[in-house]
Design an enzyme around this catalytic site. Structure first.
Site, PDB file in Angstrom:
ATOM      1  N   SER A   1     113.601  94.209  53.772  1.00  0.00           N
ATOM      2  CA  SER A   1     114.889  93.777  54.903  1.00  0.00           C
ATOM      3  C   SER A   1     115.546  92.801  54.348  1.00  0.00           C
ATOM      4  O   SER A   1     114.746  91.723  53.696  1.00  0.00           O
ATOM      5  CB  SER A   1     113.973  93.715  56.089  1.00  0.00           C
TER       6      SER A   1
ATOM      7  N   GLU B   1     116.323  90.568  56.197  1.00  0.00           N
ATOM      8  CA  GLU B   1     115.617  89.493  57.281  1.00  0.00           C
ATOM      9  C   GLU B   1     114.588  88.667  56.071  1.00  0.00           C
ATOM     10  O   GLU B   1     114.446  87.475  56.559  1.00  0.00           O
ATOM     11  CB  GLU B   1     114.672  90.102  58.090  1.00  0.00           C
TER      12      GLU B   1
ATOM     13  N   TYR C   1     108.126  88.341  61.231  1.00  0.00           N
ATOM     14  CA  TYR C   1     108.427  89.546  60.725  1.00  0.00           C
ATOM     15  C   TYR C   1     109.082  89.521  59.291  1.00  0.00           C
ATOM     16  O   TYR C   1     108.710  90.230  58.345  1.00  0.00           O
ATOM     17  CB  TYR C   1     109.650  90.261  61.438  1.00  0.00           C
TER      18      TYR C   1
HETATM   19  P1  NAP Z   1     111.741 101.979  63.896  1.00  0.00           P
HETATM   20  O1  NAP Z   1     112.878 102.925  64.438  1.00  0.00           O
HETATM   21  O2  NAP Z   1     111.009 100.851  64.475  1.00  0.00           O
HETATM   22  O3  NAP Z   1     110.449 102.829  63.287  1.00  0.00           O
HETATM   23  C1  NAP Z   1     109.193 102.266  62.990  1.00  0.00           C
HETATM   24  C2  NAP Z   1     108.167 103.525  62.700  1.00  0.00           C
HETATM   25  O4  NAP Z   1     107.173 102.938  62.319  1.00  0.00           O
HETATM   26  C3  NAP Z   1     107.949 104.346  64.062  1.00  0.00           C
HETATM   27  O5  NAP Z   1     107.833 105.617  63.612  1.00  0.00           O
HETATM   28  C4  NAP Z   1     106.496 104.022  64.205  1.00  0.00           C
HETATM   29  O6  NAP Z   1     105.817 104.763  64.840  1.00  0.00           O
HETATM   30  C5  NAP Z   1     106.031 103.627  63.114  1.00  0.00           C
HETATM   31  N1  NAP Z   1     104.739 102.689  63.145  1.00  0.00           N
HETATM   32  C6  NAP Z   1     104.696 101.447  63.668  1.00  0.00           C
HETATM   33  N2  NAP Z   1     103.406 101.010  63.505  1.00  0.00           N
HETATM   34  C7  NAP Z   1     102.864 101.990  62.948  1.00  0.00           C
HETATM   35  C8  NAP Z   1     101.371 102.261  62.706  1.00  0.00           C
HETATM   36  N3  NAP Z   1     100.637 100.981  62.804  1.00  0.00           N
HETATM   37  N4  NAP Z   1     100.880 103.196  61.976  1.00  0.00           N
HETATM   38  C9  NAP Z   1     101.881 104.408  61.561  1.00  0.00           C
HETATM   39  N5  NAP Z   1     103.051 104.081  62.068  1.00  0.00           N
HETATM   40  C10 NAP Z   1     103.673 102.933  62.843  1.00  0.00           C
HETATM   41  O7  NAP Z   1     112.349 101.287  62.412  1.00  0.00           O
HETATM   42  P2  NAP Z   1     113.617 101.879  61.822  1.00  0.00           P
HETATM   43  O8  NAP Z   1     114.898 101.009  62.098  1.00  0.00           O
HETATM   44  O9  NAP Z   1     113.420 103.368  61.449  1.00  0.00           O
HETATM   45  O10 NAP Z   1     113.083 101.160  60.211  1.00  0.00           O
HETATM   46  C11 NAP Z   1     112.233 101.761  59.235  1.00  0.00           C
HETATM   47  C12 NAP Z   1     111.894 100.735  58.354  1.00  0.00           C
HETATM   48  O11 NAP Z   1     112.746  99.852  57.746  1.00  0.00           O
HETATM   49  C13 NAP Z   1     110.885  99.590  58.927  1.00  0.00           C
HETATM   50  O12 NAP Z   1     109.805  99.197  58.210  1.00  0.00           O
HETATM   51  C14 NAP Z   1     111.754  98.483  59.186  1.00  0.00           C
HETATM   52  O13 NAP Z   1     111.128  97.330  59.286  1.00  0.00           O
HETATM   53  C15 NAP Z   1     112.633  98.617  58.110  1.00  0.00           C
HETATM   54  N6  NAP Z   1     114.307  98.139  57.988  1.00  0.00           N
HETATM   55  C16 NAP Z   1     114.768  98.304  58.920  1.00  0.00           C
HETATM   56  C17 NAP Z   1     116.179  98.235  58.931  1.00  0.00           C
HETATM   57  C18 NAP Z   1     117.266  98.455  60.068  1.00  0.00           C
HETATM   58  O14 NAP Z   1     118.376  97.827  60.211  1.00  0.00           O
HETATM   59  N7  NAP Z   1     117.003  99.492  60.675  1.00  0.00           N
HETATM   60  C19 NAP Z   1     116.746  97.226  57.959  1.00  0.00           C
HETATM   61  C20 NAP Z   1     115.493  96.731  57.057  1.00  0.00           C
HETATM   62  C21 NAP Z   1     114.316  97.180  56.939  1.00  0.00           C
HETATM   63  P3  NAP Z   1     105.983 104.905  66.659  1.00  0.00           P
HETATM   64  O15 NAP Z   1     106.880 106.044  66.946  1.00  0.00           O
HETATM   65  O16 NAP Z   1     104.572 105.563  67.009  1.00  0.00           O
HETATM   66  O17 NAP Z   1     106.161 103.615  67.370  1.00  0.00           O
HETATM   67  O1  G4F Z   2     119.524  93.853  66.394  1.00  0.00           O
HETATM   68  P1  G4F Z   2     118.731  92.811  65.958  1.00  0.00           P
HETATM   69  O2  G4F Z   2     117.737  92.593  67.180  1.00  0.00           O
HETATM   70  O3  G4F Z   2     118.362  92.973  64.554  1.00  0.00           O
HETATM   71  P2  G4F Z   2     117.765  91.923  63.310  1.00  0.00           P
HETATM   72  O4  G4F Z   2     116.960  90.590  64.400  1.00  0.00           O
HETATM   73  O5  G4F Z   2     118.808  91.470  62.618  1.00  0.00           O
HETATM   74  O6  G4F Z   2     116.604  92.981  62.777  1.00  0.00           O
HETATM   75  C1  G4F Z   2     116.990  94.334  62.248  1.00  0.00           C
HETATM   76  O7  G4F Z   2     117.635  94.194  61.113  1.00  0.00           O
HETATM   77  C2  G4F Z   2     116.648  93.680  60.000  1.00  0.00           C
HETATM   78  C3  G4F Z   2     117.353  93.663  58.566  1.00  0.00           C
HETATM   79  O8  G4F Z   2     117.989  92.520  58.768  1.00  0.00           O
HETATM   80  C4  G4F Z   2     115.558  94.691  60.012  1.00  0.00           C
HETATM   81  F1  G4F Z   2     114.698  94.195  59.009  1.00  0.00           F
HETATM   82  C5  G4F Z   2     114.750  94.594  61.353  1.00  0.00           C
HETATM   83  O9  G4F Z   2     113.795  95.422  61.277  1.00  0.00           O
HETATM   84  C6  G4F Z   2     115.798  95.183  62.414  1.00  0.00           C
HETATM   85  O10 G4F Z   2     116.038  96.440  62.206  1.00  0.00           O
HETATM   86  O11 G4F Z   2     119.393  91.403  66.265  1.00  0.00           O
HETATM   87  C7  G4F Z   2     120.777  91.146  65.550  1.00  0.00           C
HETATM   88  C8  G4F Z   2     121.156  89.578  66.039  1.00  0.00           C
HETATM   89  C9  G4F Z   2     120.266  88.594  65.893  1.00  0.00           C
HETATM   90  O12 G4F Z   2     120.724  87.636  65.137  1.00  0.00           O
HETATM   91  C10 G4F Z   2     119.992  88.148  67.316  1.00  0.00           C
HETATM   92  O13 G4F Z   2     119.855  87.124  67.719  1.00  0.00           O
HETATM   93  O14 G4F Z   2     121.813  89.749  67.171  1.00  0.00           O
HETATM   94  C11 G4F Z   2     121.422  88.727  67.923  1.00  0.00           C
HETATM   95  N1  G4F Z   2     121.495  89.092  69.354  1.00  0.00           N
HETATM   96  C12 G4F Z   2     122.115  88.503  70.272  1.00  0.00           C
HETATM   97  N2  G4F Z   2     121.979  89.040  71.514  1.00  0.00           N
HETATM   98  C13 G4F Z   2     120.515  89.993  70.062  1.00  0.00           C
HETATM   99  C14 G4F Z   2     120.750  89.647  71.497  1.00  0.00           C
HETATM  100  N3  G4F Z   2     119.671  90.726  69.670  1.00  0.00           N
HETATM  101  C15 G4F Z   2     118.706  91.704  70.298  1.00  0.00           C
HETATM  102  N4  G4F Z   2     117.964  92.390  69.618  1.00  0.00           N
HETATM  103  N5  G4F Z   2     119.116  91.354  71.687  1.00  0.00           N
HETATM  104  C16 G4F Z   2     120.047  90.654  72.331  1.00  0.00           C
HETATM  105  O15 G4F Z   2     120.089  90.588  73.440  1.00  0.00           O
END
Ligand code: NAP
Ligand code: G4F
Length: 347
Positions: free
Chosen positions: A152, A154, A176
């Site tokens: 990520s 992050e 995280y």
């Molecule tokens: P998400 O919607 O939160 O999905 C997370 C998945 O992990 C769900 O299927 C959840 O299952 C499963 N999980 C959680 N704990 C588990 C456990 N103990 N054993 C088995 N499965 C488990 O996340 P996403 O947005 O699709 O992201 C996918 C991956 O990319 C994550 O690793 C996230 O950290 C990473 N990532 C995401 C972003 C982004 O912007 N979306 C960016 C960079 C990296 P349940 O349905 O049972 O909860």
């Molecule tokens: O949407 P967010 O919660 O995403 P964040 O923290 O960037 O993390 C996501 O992206 C990561 C990749 O960079 C992933 F690894 C991670 O798993 C996840 O998918 O927040 C985005 C931004 C933050 O700066 C937060 O402070 O939005 C700002 N924000 C402002 N108001 C808020 C809010 N975020 C959330 N969730 N809720 C608010 O009300």
């Protein structure tokens, strides 16, 4: 499979997704892919992409007291769902031993940054040590498998350079982010220690109508829909100045797949190379329905984080050059697609 599970099916109303191309190619044997986190946002898009390419897809699902198939209900007839948990070594090893996959995508994690401050130990167990458990499963049961780790942006946290690329040092700002740094380095370490084909995709924020409601993009698109439909009068948010590089999840799963098709395993940064603030997001989302966000958005300190990541911006040049990957959905298209989907979903 219960009728209830099927019925939650392809209900992701209003989503207009560009079609992926079909085919592994004539005469090639079918490949098998294991996806952890298949019930999540990315897992559902990746399963669709791999099915379109002719893969056998094995989706890892953890046991819960209710089903969590909302995003994959429409795929349940076409994928094999197997039980395992990132906390449980034996279950992971059994999945890899039985499936003997060509490719393993580790998408499962505790992925919501604020929860990592309230549950830091669990976040470390899932998001950090869970990676080692799955790598151990691959190493012991089927080391020929190619392994993808969902790293990520992050990890860059308080970024030491902008834009961020593969060589930018990590400075995580949340439990995280710290856990993801561990997951990244253990993936590199297993590649270097055991010769596994293991890659880490450093993906910047990617969103869709399937995004969890707690993430800021979806919170805003859902909030706009609720306001339009008279179900809410305001939307409470945290830091409006935070800036991110937001792309479309459907585009990003294609980059994951491309990383595992390369002759050598390497790590890649994936993002759009464009940055917007949360304020910009509000502007586009409310503007799409003819509303002025300033009249509805209230800043609420409960959503401000103990340590913020102020800005993230990708330099995706390596991915473009070596993977031939480019995003297809713009920021405006993404936000309006999400607002439209939330408007359609709510009667
Ligand atoms: P998400 O919607 O939160 O999905 C997370 C998945 O992990 C769900 O299927 C959840 O299952 C499963 N999980 C959680 N704990 C588990 C456990 N103990 N054993 C088995 N499965 C488990 O996340 P996403 O947005 O699709 O992201 C996918 C991956 O990319 C994550 O690793 C996230 O950290 C990473 N990532 C995401 C972003 C982004 O912007 N979306 C960016 C960079 C990296 P349940 O349905 O049972 O909860
Ligand atoms: O949407 P967010 O919660 O995403 P964040 O923290 O960037 O993390 C996501 O992206 C990561 C990749 O960079 C992933 F690894 C991670 O798993 C996840 O998918 O927040 C985005 C931004 C933050 O700066 C937060 O402070 O939005 C700002 N924000 C402002 N108001 C808020 C809010 N975020 C959330 N969730 N809720 C608010 O009300």
């Amino acid at each position: 499979m219960s009728a209830k599970r099927r019925s939650s099916a392809s209900s992701r109303g209003g989503e207009k997704r560009p079609k992926a191309k079909r085919g592994l190619g004539q005469g090639q044997p079918r490949k098998t892919a294991v996806i952890t986190g298949v019930t999540g946002q990315d897992g559902s898009y990746l399963a669709e992409l791999l099915l379109d390419k002719g893969y056998d897809v094995v989706g890892v699902v953890r046991r819960t007291s209710h089903d969590s198939y909302e995003r994959i209900g429409h795929l349940l007839d076409r994928i094999r769902v197997v039980p395992a948990d990132l906390l449980d070594q034996h279950s992971l090893t059994a999945v890899i031993r039985d499936a003997k996959p060509d490719e393993v995508y580790n998408l499962a994690a505790q992925s919501f940054v604020p929860t990592s401050w309230t549950q830091p130990v669990l976040t470390g167990e899932f998001t950090a040590l869970g990676v080692t458990r799955l790598l151990e499963a691959v190493r012991l049961a089927h080391p020929q498998a190619r392994f993808y780790q969902a790293s990520s942006s992050e990890m860059f946290g308080k970024a030491t350079e902008t834009p961020q690329r593969e060589t930018t040092p990590f400075y995580p700002r949340s439990p995280y982010g710290v856990a993801k740094v561990y997951g990244h380095w253990i993936t590199v370490n297993y590649r270097e220690s055991y010769g596994l084909y293991a890659v880490s995709g450093i993906l910047f924020n990617h969103e869709s109508p399937r995004r969890g409601l707690e993430f800021v993009t979806r919170k805003i698109s859902d909030g706009v829909a609720r306001i339009v439909q008279g179900k809410a009068k305001e939307l409470r948010l945290g830091n409006l100045d935070a800036r991110r590089d937001w792309g479309y999840a459907g585009d990003y799963v294609d980059a994951m797949w491309r990383m595992l098709q390369q002759p050598t395993p390497e790590d890649y940064v994936i993002g759009t190379g464009e940055m917007h603030s949360v304020r910009d997001l509000c502007d586009v989302a409310f503007g799409h329905v003819g509303l002025d966000w300033r009249k509805y958005v209230k800043v609420d300190p409960q959503f401000v984080r103990p340590a913020e990541v102020d800005l993230l911006l990708a330099d995706p040049a390596k991915g473009r050059r070596k993977l031939g990957w480019t995003p297809r959905v713009s920021f405006e298209q993404l936000v309006t697609m999400m607002v439209d989907a939330d408007l359609e979903r709510r009667p």
